[in-house]
Design an enzyme around this catalytic site. Structure first.
Site, PDB file in Angstrom:
ATOM      1  N   HIS A 196      30.896  19.529 -17.852  1.00 40.91           N
ATOM      2  CA  HIS A 196      29.692  19.106 -17.135  1.00 40.91           C
ATOM      3  C   HIS A 196      28.959  18.006 -17.872  1.00 40.91           C
ATOM      4  O   HIS A 196      28.430  17.079 -17.271  1.00 40.91           O
ATOM      5  CB  HIS A 196      28.734  20.291 -16.973  1.00 40.91           C
ATOM      6  CG  HIS A 196      29.220  21.288 -15.985  1.00 40.91           C
ATOM      7  ND1 HIS A 196      28.908  22.606 -16.053  1.00 40.91           N
ATOM      8  CD2 HIS A 196      30.011  21.134 -14.910  1.00 40.91           C
ATOM      9  CE1 HIS A 196      29.483  23.233 -15.047  1.00 40.91           C
ATOM     10  NE2 HIS A 196      30.158  22.360 -14.339  1.00 40.91           N
ATOM     11  N   GLU A 440      50.476  14.636  -2.914  1.00 42.87           N
ATOM     12  CA  GLU A 440      50.338  14.855  -4.349  1.00 42.87           C
ATOM     13  C   GLU A 440      51.338  15.888  -4.867  1.00 42.87           C
ATOM     14  O   GLU A 440      51.375  16.195  -6.049  1.00 42.87           O
ATOM     15  CB  GLU A 440      48.897  15.250  -4.709  1.00 42.87           C
ATOM     16  CG  GLU A 440      48.310  16.375  -3.893  1.00 42.87           C
ATOM     17  CD  GLU A 440      46.862  16.676  -4.249  1.00 42.87           C
ATOM     18  OE1 GLU A 440      46.347  16.128  -5.231  1.00 42.87           O
ATOM     19  OE2 GLU A 440      46.235  17.475  -3.528  1.00 42.87           O
ATOM     20  N   ASP A 464      48.039  14.575  -9.485  1.00 41.93           N
ATOM     21  CA  ASP A 464      48.912  15.732  -9.307  1.00 41.93           C
ATOM     22  C   ASP A 464      50.353  15.314  -9.061  1.00 41.93           C
ATOM     23  O   ASP A 464      51.275  15.992  -9.510  1.00 41.93           O
ATOM     24  CB  ASP A 464      48.413  16.608  -8.151  1.00 41.93           C
ATOM     25  CG  ASP A 464      47.315  17.544  -8.615  1.00 41.93           C
ATOM     26  OD1 ASP A 464      47.485  18.157  -9.683  1.00 41.93           O
ATOM     27  OD2 ASP A 464      46.274  17.639  -7.932  1.00 41.93           O
ATOM     28  N   CYS A 511      44.234   7.754  -3.967  1.00 37.22           N
ATOM     29  CA  CYS A 511      42.945   8.164  -4.522  1.00 37.22           C
ATOM     30  C   CYS A 511      43.081   8.774  -5.911  1.00 37.22           C
ATOM     31  O   CYS A 511      42.105   9.232  -6.492  1.00 37.22           O
ATOM     32  CB  CYS A 511      42.230   9.131  -3.578  1.00 37.22           C
ATOM     33  SG  CYS A 511      43.158  10.634  -3.260  1.00 37.22           S
TER      34      CYS A 511
END
Ligand code: PEP
Ligand code: MG
Length: 583
Positions: A196, A440, A464, A511
């Protein structure tokens, strides 16, 4: 050259800062296994309760300090930490250790921390692994009060203008307060690129390097530090030559930023006249504004996982709808591609509750579309909200982890059913909501034609695709040297997918991170890619290359490169790639 300390960590943002070190939170000594007598149990439980109460007060105080203009809903992070303070898995278990095993509160806390951290460390999903950081942050807060600390970041205690904050770890709440107080950068011992704190650093545009082991032991307060968020380097007490070099880097970064900014309003068209759509990847709704500032033509990937993080209940349809409405409104007519939930599976995730079985290898388990199709209760509210939001602006829905046509057929059938439901309820939606699939999983690339026939668009997820094709755990440092977007297998799968799209008139985007890496822009253009979806900060760098590329000129070179894929000598493909980039 006299550099007192040179640390290499994980680059967490894209800039450089120079400033005096401000060390914080590093004085906590770790606990020792002090046994207690049964009659001391009450006293230890009391100390623990007081420390938890103090940690709660401290967090609430920080929450009250969160500036309104903060471009992230940081209050939610803090609320999640407040919730964790109440969590049975944490504090109740510590109480149990004090009572049953007769240890002091500090040691009991540390024991429970170790148990929870091991659980999170065993998780493969990067988003779920960030919960480990939350455990660390909350334990650190309680521990500091057990050890008699005052509130770590008293909001009034010091102006940090221009300082580089160095800490073992920073909570997102700390990060936001520190930035508010003028901190120029931060460096932490812990944390990974998707922690985070690292996400916040990028979002707040604060130079940051995380994971610099032991830095708090080597850096002295006030010592000049250079933080290079691009390379993940931290230099302490640099000599004048090094300082001069970095000052020049800073001016160069700023000059480049200003130059790139002049490209924002230029149409994204190659030198030989091909229009390219440059879209943004979003993690948080607030990133939509940054995407627009960088001239994105829309959003090609909104990762909805963030909606499920840091909480112990699932978002309902209305919450989904409110979030999508915020983004659609911020995009003011630009298209928004919402990717449906792609959390890796883990039973211990609070948000997912007991859904789905545990998997021995979660990357190959009930992830993404598999989980959603199995758990209609999880999927339906999201799909209904996406449909309802589609009445408010141009929205597309994108399915992650597709491996076969049955999955997309099942989703299409479910969407048709939900449309009927919404019609009966008198709720508006776009009847032609475009539905696309991510490519992916290698199998998806190999059946790209079947997918392209069924779908309105495809989007290649190289992160991926590379992980699964080359059998490399994308989170495992020890095999990251094998992560190679130019591996012949990857180039073939990418080309195959783009060609399937062209053959069936189905737009194909990319992407994954490969799309935002300027080293590959020309190669991808030559392969026929016309839609790039990229993190907002990288958009203009890729745009600059597109504007300077004659795609027709690349094609002969790329054909030669592909003809050599099977016979290329080591390094030959990279040389060919460099030659493309020099054209
Ligand atoms: C990808 O796999 O390339 C992708 C864009 O999805 P994520 O990184 O969220 O898995
Ligand atoms: Mg992916």
């Amino acid at each position: 050259m006299t550099i007192a300390f040179q640390g290499i960590g994980v680059a967490a943002s894209q800039s450089v800062a120079i400033g005096p070190a401000y060390l914080t939170g590093h004085g906590l000594s770790s606990a020792s296994p002090t046994p207690i007598h049964p009659e001391q149990v009450g006293g230890e439980l009391n100390r623990l309760n007081q420390a938890v109460a103090a940690a709660r007060r401290a967090l609430k105080m920080v929450r009250a300090q969160v500036p309104h203009a903060t471009p992230l809903n940081i209050a939610e992070f803090i609320d999640a930490h407040l919730l964790m303070l109440e969590d049975v898995a944490l504090v109740d278990e510590v109480r149990k250790i004090i009572r049953d095993q007769l240890y002091c509160a500090e040691w009991a806390l540390q024991m429970q921390r170790d148990i929870l951290v091991r659980v999170f460390d065993a998780m493969d999903d990067p988003y779920l692994r960030t919960r480990r950081d939350d455990v660390e942050h909350v334990v650190q807060q309680i521990m500091s009060f057990l050890q008699g600390a005052q509130l770590q970041f008293d909001p009034d205690n010091r102006d940090l203008q221009g300082c580089v904050v160095v800490a073992r770890d920073l909570t997102p709440a700390d990060a936001i307060v520190l930035r508010h107080r003028g901190a120029a950068a931060f460096v932490t011992e812990y944390g990974g690129p998707v922690s985070h704190t690292a996400i916040l650093a990028r979002s707040l545009a604060v130079p940051a390097v995380v994971g610099v082991h032991n830095i708090t032991r080597y850096v002295r307060p006030g010592e000049p530090l250079i933080v290079d968020g691009e390379t993940g380097t931290v230099l302490a007490d640099p000599d004048t030559g090094t300082l001069d070099y970095y000052r020049e880097r800073l001016s160069a970064i700023e000059a480049r930023r200003q130059h790139l900014h002049t490209l924002v309003d230029r149409p994204t068209v190659s030198r030989d006249g091909t229009a390219i759509s440059l879209l943004a990847n979003l993690e948080l709704p607030q990133d939509a504004a940054t995407a627009r500032l960088n001239g994105a033509a829309g959003v090609g990937l909104y990762r909805t996982e963030f909606l499920y993080m840091n909480r112990d209940n699932l978002p309902d349809e209305e919450e989904h709808l409110a979030t999508y409405t915020t983004i659609v409104t911020a995009l003011a007519g630009l298209p928004l591609t919402i990717r449906t939930l792609d959390l890796g599976l883990d039973k211990r995730s609070e948000a997912l509750g007991d859904l789905g079985p545990g998997a021995s290898n979660p990357a190959l388990g009930l992830r993404g579309i598999r989980l959603c199709l199995k758990e209609a209760g999880l999927f339906r509210p999201q799909l209904r909200a996406i449909l309802r939001a589609s009445a408010l602006g141009p929205i597309r829905v994108m399915l992650p982890m597709v491996a076969n046509v049955q999955e997309v057929d099942a989703v299409l059938a479910l969407i048709a059913q939900l449309k009927e439901e919404l019609t009966r309820e008198g709720l508006a939606f776009d009847p032609r909501l475009p539905v696309g699939a991510m490519v992916e999983v290698p199998a998806a690339a190999l059946i790209a034609r079947s997918l392209a026939r069924r779908m309105d668009f495809l989007s290649i997820g190289t992160n991926d695709l590379i992980q699964y094709s080359l059998a490399i755990d994308r989170l495992d440092d020890s095999v990251s040297y094998l992560f190679d977007p130019t591996h012949p297998a990857i180039l073939r799968l990418v080309r195959m997918t783009i060609e399937a799209g062209h053959a069936l008139d189905t737009p194909v985007a990319m992407c994954g991170e490969m799309a935002g890496d300027p080293r590959f822009t020309r190669l991808l253009l030559a392969l026929g890619l016309r839609h790039f979806s990229i993190q907002p900060g990288a958009l203009l760098g890729v745009k600059e290359i597109i504007l300077d590329t004659d795609i027709g000129e690349l094609e002969a070179h790329t054909n030669r490169l592909f003809a050599r894929l099977d016979d290329a000598e080591p390094g030959e493909l990279l040389d060919a790639l460099e030659a493309l980039n020099r054209l």
